[in-house]
Every structure is written in structure tokens, then in C-alpha cells.
Scaffold this motif. Structure first.
Motif, PDB file in Angstrom:
ATOM      1  N   SER A 320      56.974  11.702  -7.195  1.00  0.00           N
ATOM      2  CA  SER A 320      57.668  12.160  -8.400  1.00  0.00           C
ATOM      3  C   SER A 320      56.991  13.400  -8.967  1.00  0.00           C
ATOM      4  N   TYR A 321      55.654  13.409  -8.929  1.00  0.00           N
ATOM      5  CA  TYR A 321      54.915  14.575  -9.404  1.00  0.00           C
ATOM      6  C   TYR A 321      55.260  15.809  -8.571  1.00  0.00           C
ATOM      7  N   ILE A 322      55.333  15.645  -7.248  1.00  0.00           N
ATOM      8  CA  ILE A 322      55.643  16.763  -6.362  1.00  0.00           C
ATOM      9  C   ILE A 322      56.998  17.377  -6.688  1.00  0.00           C
ATOM     10  N   GLU A 323      57.936  16.560  -7.120  1.00  0.00           N
ATOM     11  CA  GLU A 323      59.290  17.043  -7.413  1.00  0.00           C
ATOM     12  C   GLU A 323      59.379  17.779  -8.737  1.00  0.00           C
ATOM     13  N   GLN A 324      58.337  17.684  -9.571  1.00  0.00           N
ATOM     14  CA  GLN A 324      58.356  18.393 -10.849  1.00  0.00           C
ATOM     15  C   GLN A 324      58.272  19.892 -10.624  1.00  0.00           C
ATOM     16  N   PHE A 450      42.391   5.853  -1.449  1.00  0.00           N
ATOM     17  CA  PHE A 450      42.391   7.168  -0.823  1.00  0.00           C
ATOM     18  C   PHE A 450      42.374   8.253  -1.894  1.00  0.00           C
ATOM     19  N   CYS A 451      41.606   9.300  -1.648  1.00  0.00           N
ATOM     20  CA  CYS A 451      41.729  10.516  -2.448  1.00  0.00           C
ATOM     21  C   CYS A 451      42.642  11.454  -1.667  1.00  0.00           C
ATOM     22  N   VAL A 452      43.804  11.772  -2.226  1.00  0.00           N
ATOM     23  CA  VAL A 452      44.781  12.606  -1.524  1.00  0.00           C
ATOM     24  C   VAL A 452      44.973  13.908  -2.286  1.00  0.00           C
ATOM     25  N   LYS A 453      45.308  14.924  -1.542  1.00  0.00           N
ATOM     26  CA  LYS A 453      45.528  16.244  -2.132  1.00  0.00           C
ATOM     27  C   LYS A 453      46.977  16.678  -1.950  1.00  0.00           C
ATOM     28  N   VAL A 454      47.596  17.081  -3.052  1.00  0.00           N
ATOM     29  CA  VAL A 454      48.932  17.669  -3.014  1.00  0.00           C
ATOM     30  C   VAL A 454      48.756  19.167  -2.816  1.00  0.00           C
ATOM     31  N   THR A 455      49.321  19.702  -1.746  1.00  0.00           N
ATOM     32  CA  THR A 455      49.137  21.111  -1.401  1.00  0.00           C
ATOM     33  C   THR A 455      50.439  21.890  -1.569  1.00  0.00           C
ATOM     34  N   GLU A 456      50.357  23.183  -1.362  1.00  0.00           N
ATOM     35  CA  GLU A 456      51.523  24.049  -1.453  1.00  0.00           C
ATOM     36  C   GLU A 456      52.588  23.637  -0.440  1.00  0.00           C
ATOM     37  N   HIS A 457      52.167  23.110   0.710  1.00  0.00           N
ATOM     38  CA  HIS A 457      53.135  22.650   1.705  1.00  0.00           C
ATOM     39  C   HIS A 457      53.962  21.485   1.164  1.00  0.00           C
ATOM     40  N   ASN A 458      53.352  20.621   0.361  1.00  0.00           N
ATOM     41  CA  ASN A 458      54.100  19.528  -0.266  1.00  0.00           C
ATOM     42  C   ASN A 458      55.059  20.067  -1.319  1.00  0.00           C
ATOM     43  N   LEU A 459      54.570  20.986  -2.133  1.00  0.00           N
ATOM     44  CA  LEU A 459      55.368  21.506  -3.243  1.00  0.00           C
ATOM     45  C   LEU A 459      56.558  22.320  -2.749  1.00  0.00           C
ATOM     46  N   SER A 460      56.392  23.002  -1.616  1.00  0.00           N
ATOM     47  CA  SER A 460      57.484  23.809  -1.076  1.00  0.00           C
ATOM     48  C   SER A 460      58.463  22.992  -0.244  1.00  0.00           C
TER      49      SER A 460
END
Length: 525
Positions: A320-324, A450-460
Motif C-alpha cells: 500500500s505504501y508503494i502505491e502512494q 526481515f528488514c526490507v528496502k523499497v527501491t525505485e524499481h518498486n516505486l516505478s
């Protein structure tokens, strides 16, 4: 007597005319401007209005000011130009915002130069906007149909070069996510794209241009360290200034930053109006540099510690955060159960022994694909690049284990597992890949944090696979966001993206079919 009377009459006539002249000048100097406020009479007998007295409505008067800065304002959603915004300061030190509509920009832009002094005849006082304001004044100077802008080359009045509005960490935190006024920040740099300022960071302008940003950890005096994201023009300006210094600059001032919460962490982000200054550029940086020199204990602190913690989220909340629309790169903690190891792609890759980037086959040797490394005849070392299917009560996802994260999960480095396989098979299959090891398969069914990272590839939208940077114990308290950044150097940041790219290959996003293929499958079936 006749001559005496004539001289006396001439004297009285002269005195009368002189009185009339003085009265006329007094009347002009005390002329009343609109709304009942006096207008200053200049040396050229022109009506000059001070910015502090500016009110709403049309004005047939003159303003004199120094043009501190100007920039284009765009609508981020419609990608349309709103107009040209300006920051002006007059001889009394009053700062105000200016505005030129899109249709009039070409008329005035050729005359506009930052730092020059101007006079503006005829204008409109419009109400200042309520969001992202860059000046305290409630009125904006708007250029109207009959506005005339002229450069003042020989102006007797003195104008300040600039004016700043600084906020502390506590003030930034209090105004976080409110989209109110944009304030300035000054401090000393701790990290630049993960590199310690004490180790002479190397900036790759090509990579920064691709990422469109620079991440800086900055500390203001002895307060908490803050994340500062410089985007687009501000990032380019930062690189240019940073490289212009013979030594490594330490003091940074960025104007008009916005405050946001990114991944549960307070972050400052540059805006289109932001400007960048360093060590000796302006008086506030000079003063801060002097203060820093007299406080060496603070200057020599290396660990950049952000006091706010990584936010714990479910898989569904991360998606949901990624879709913001306002989402940026961020770290999250997520507890999930490993359902299976994803098949169809290799669980490791051959990396450069120096920078851990992916290597390629050269004519006679292995070549590092990292331009910053560029080594030839490198020794290839297997590194984890494993996809696992995970789930929690909200959703399921594919996590990508890179490097240390894979070793933390299995307890063994990838190089040891690959070597053990080929040694057990007498090196008969050296041209083939080692299959998924038992050490990785045995993690199926285990629950981990898990520590996960949201990257530009996810956001795009290029991929839904989430990169795992660390495996945490289930009873480990949330770590500070900076602990992840301290561990990540600029090189590892770049190589991590290279690894993700190589994992995705040409497939782009990790689609639901990949999830279903991974779901419930067992190794060897």
C-alpha cells in the motif's frame, strides 16, 4: 525711493515663489498611497513602496528589490507549468514571494539575473499561497499586464544579498507532513550516499543523474542526525559544489526543504525552490564552519544515528505504501513465514571479489560490470541472489536475499555452498550451476523478521520483489534507520541495484504467476 521699492518688491516676490516651491515638494513627499499609507519619494521623484507595506490589490507604484532567486513551478500531477516564482528582498530587509504567470515569463525572463537589483512599476498584490510558502509575507508580488521591470545599475540604497529562515530538528519534526512553510536547514554532513564525510566521498554524477537524488545525513549543531534527500536540480547543484572544493566540504545549507515521514523516519526533501550552499558560500555557513571548528568533538563523531526507528509493517501495508504517490525509497521491518524457494532463476551470482558487483565474461577473463570499480582479471566469488516466497496474515510476496542477508538466513556464505557442491561432484559439472542447497531449502516454514528496502524499481512498478537487507531476530527491538544506511556504502548501494536488475532480467515485474509457481512447490519436484 522708486529703486528701493522695486528691490523690496522683487525680494518679496522671490520669497513667495520659494515658499510655493517648498510647499509643493512637501506635498509630493507626503503624498498618500492607496489604502492610506505614505509612499516614499525617491531621488527621481518616483513613488516607491516598501515591501512591508504591500497590500492586496492593484498598485500603480514602484517596488525596488534584489532578486534573490527564481524557479519554475510545475504541477506534478498534470505536468503543466504553473508559472515562475521568485524570492525578493528590499532595502529594509523584508522578504516577499513574487510570481509571473506562464504567458508573461518570456517577457521578463531575459532581464532576470539572480542577485541583481530591479525596480518594478505597476503590479498586483495577490494573496500568498497557504502551502509550501518560502516567505513570511502574506502577500505575493504578481506581475500584471502593465508591469515594467528595469535593472537598477546605480542605486544608492543598499540591499541585503539573502535572508534565511532556519529550523531545528524539533521544529522540523513538529511540522512534518503538514505541507506548510518551507524552512532552511544548516548543519555538518555525516554521510553522503552512505559514504562517511571523513573518508572523502566519491560522487558518481552519472549514477546520481539516474537515481535523480543524493542522500545526505546531516546534523545541525549537537541535535539528532537527519536524512536529507536532494532531488534533481538540487542534487546536480550539490555535486557541482562538492567537487569544486579542493578538500572535502563539511558544512551544508539547503533552503526551503519539505519535511516528510519516509518509512517511519523524519526526512527532509528538497523542493524546486531549494538552493545549496557549503563551507564559505554565505555568512551562515561561514558562521557554522567557525562554530564547528570550536567544537571538534561534535565534528569528529562518525556514526550517523537517526533517532526515529524503522517502521514495522505487514506485507500488505508495504504494498500500500508503494502505491502512494508520495512514496520514496524506505526501509521497513516485516515478520513473515518462508513458504518456498522460488525456482526458475539462479539462487546465486558470480560477483567481483572487490565490490561484489556482477561480473561478465571478457575475452580472456572476468570483467567487473561496476563502472566505478572497472577491474579486469577479477576473481569471481559466488554471492546470494535468492528469491523466496513469503507470507503473513495480510498478503504474500517474493523477497530477494542479497549477500549477507542470505548468509544470515542459512548460516553459510554462498561461496562455501557452491564450492561444497562441486567438490562433492568431483568438479565434473563446472559449466553448470549448483542447484538450490539444502541449507536454503531447510528454511521453508521458518518465521523471521526481515528488514526490507523499497527501491525505485518498486516505486516505478518494474518489480514487486522486495529486497532483503538484513535478517533480524524475532525478539530484536527495531533498529534505527541509520544503522542500515551506515552499513551500506555508496558502492554497495549501486551493486545491490545491479544484483536486483540481474535477478529480474528481462522479465520486469514479479507477477502473480511467479508467486503461484513458487507457492507450495518443493525442491526437486
Amino acid at each position: 525711493w522708486f529703486r528701493f521699492i522695486s528691490l523690496l518688491s522683487s525680494f518679496f516676490i522671490y520669497c513667495f515663489l520659494l515658499c510655493v516651491r517648498i510647499k509643493t515638494l512637501e506635498t509630493r513627499s507626503m503624498a498618500m498611497k492607496p489604502h492610506g499609507k505614505s509612499i516614499v519619494s525617491s531621488d527621481y521623484d518616483e513613488k516607491v513602496l516598501f515591501l512591508k507595506d504591500l497590500s492586496l490589490g492593484p498598485h500603480e507604484a514602484q517596488l525596488r528589490f534584489r532578486l534573490i532567486h527564481f524557479w519554475e513551478a510545475w504541477n506534478p500531477l498534470k505536468k503543466t507549468l504553473i508559472g515562475m516564482e521568485m524570492l525578493l528582498i528590499d532595502e529594509q530587509g523584508t522578504v516577499i514571494q513574487g510570481f509571473i504567470s506562464p504567458g508573461r515569463i518570456e517577457t521578463y525572463l531575459p532581464k532576470m539575473k539572480r542577485g541583481s537589483v530591479y525596480k518594478l512599476d505597476n503590479f498586483y498584490g495577490s494573496r500568498n499561497k497557504s502551502v509550501f510558502r518560502v516567505a513570511d509575507h502574506t502577500v505575493t508580488v504578481s506581475f500584471s499586464w502593465n508591469s515594467e521591470l528595469t535593472v537598477l545599475l546605480d542605486c544608492p540604497s543598499q540591499f541585503d544579498d539573502d535572508r534565511f529562515r532556519f529550523h531545528s530538528y524539533e521544529e522540523f519534526q513538529a511540522n512534518c507532513d503538514l505541507k506548510g512553510d518551507l524552512y532552511d536547514v544548516v548543519g555538518h554532513m555525516k554521510l553522503v550516499n552512505g559514504q562517511s564525510i571523513h573518508e572523502a566521498p566519491v560522487l558518481d554524477e552519472v549514477e546520481i543523474a539516474k537515481a535523480r537524488r543524493v542522500l545526505i545525513h546531516v546534523q545541525s549543531h549537537d541535535g539528532p542526525v537527519m536524512k536529507l534527500y536532494l532531488w534533481d536540480q538540487a542534487a546536480r547543484e550539490f555535486c557541482k559544489k562538492f567537487k569544486s572544493y579542493e578538500g572535502t566540504p563539511t558544512v551544508l545549507l539547503v533552503t526551503t526543504v519539505n519535511t516528510k515521514t519516509l518509512g517511519g523516519t523524519l526526512a527532509l526533501t528538497s523542493m524546486s525552490s531549494s538552493r545549496v550552499f557549503m563551507d564559505y558560500d554565505v555568512q551562515p555557513t561561514i558562521d557554522y564552519f567557525s562554530w564547528l571548528g570550536s567544537n571538534p568533538d561534535i565534528a569528529e563523531q562518525v556514526n550517523a544515528e537517526v533517532v526515529t526507528k524503522r517502521e514495522t509493517m505487514t506485507i500488505g501495508e508495504i504494498f500500500s505504501y508503494i502505491e502512494q504517490e508520495s512514496a520514496k525509497d524506505a526501509f521497513f521491518e516485516c515478520t513473515a513465514t518462508i513458504d518456498d524457494v522460488v525456482h526458475g532463476s539462479s539462487w546465486y551470482y558470480i560477483a567481483c571479489s572487490g565490490c561484489h558487483s556482477k561480473v561478465s565474461n571478457g575475452p580472456t577473463s572476468l570483467l567487473c560490470t561496476n563502472k566505478k570499480c572497472g577491474k579486469v582479471n577479477v576473481s569471481g566469488v559466488p554471492q546470494y541472489l535468492s528469491k523466496i516466497s513469503v507470507y503473513d496474515n495480510s498478503d504474500q510476496a517474493v523477497f530477494v536475499l542479497l549477500g549477507d542477508a542470505g548468509r544470515e538466513l542459512t548460516g553459510k556464505p554462498a561461496s562455501e555452498l557452491v564450492r561444497s557442491y562441486f567438490e562433492a561432484n568431483g568438479n565434473e559439472r563446472v559449466n553448470l550451476e549448483a542447484p538450490i542447497p539444502e541449507a536454503l531449502i531447510s528454511t521453508i516454514g521458518q518465521k523471521h523478521k526481515f528488514c526490507v528496502k523499497v527501491t525505485e524499481h518498486n516505486l516505478s512498478g518494474k518489480t514487486r520483489s522486495l529486497t532483503v537487507t538484513k535478517i533480524l531476530s524475532l525478539d530484536t527491538p527495531p533498529a534505527t534507520a541509520s544503522s542500515e544506511d551506515n552499513h551500506t556504502t555508496a558502492t554497495s548501494e549501486e551493486t545491490s541495484q545491479n544484483r536486483v536488475d540481474s535477478a529480474d532480467g528481462s522479465k520486469g515485474a514479479c507477477c502473480s504467476s511467479e508467486l503461484e509457481r513458487a507457492k507450495r512447490r518443493k525442491c526437486g519436484n
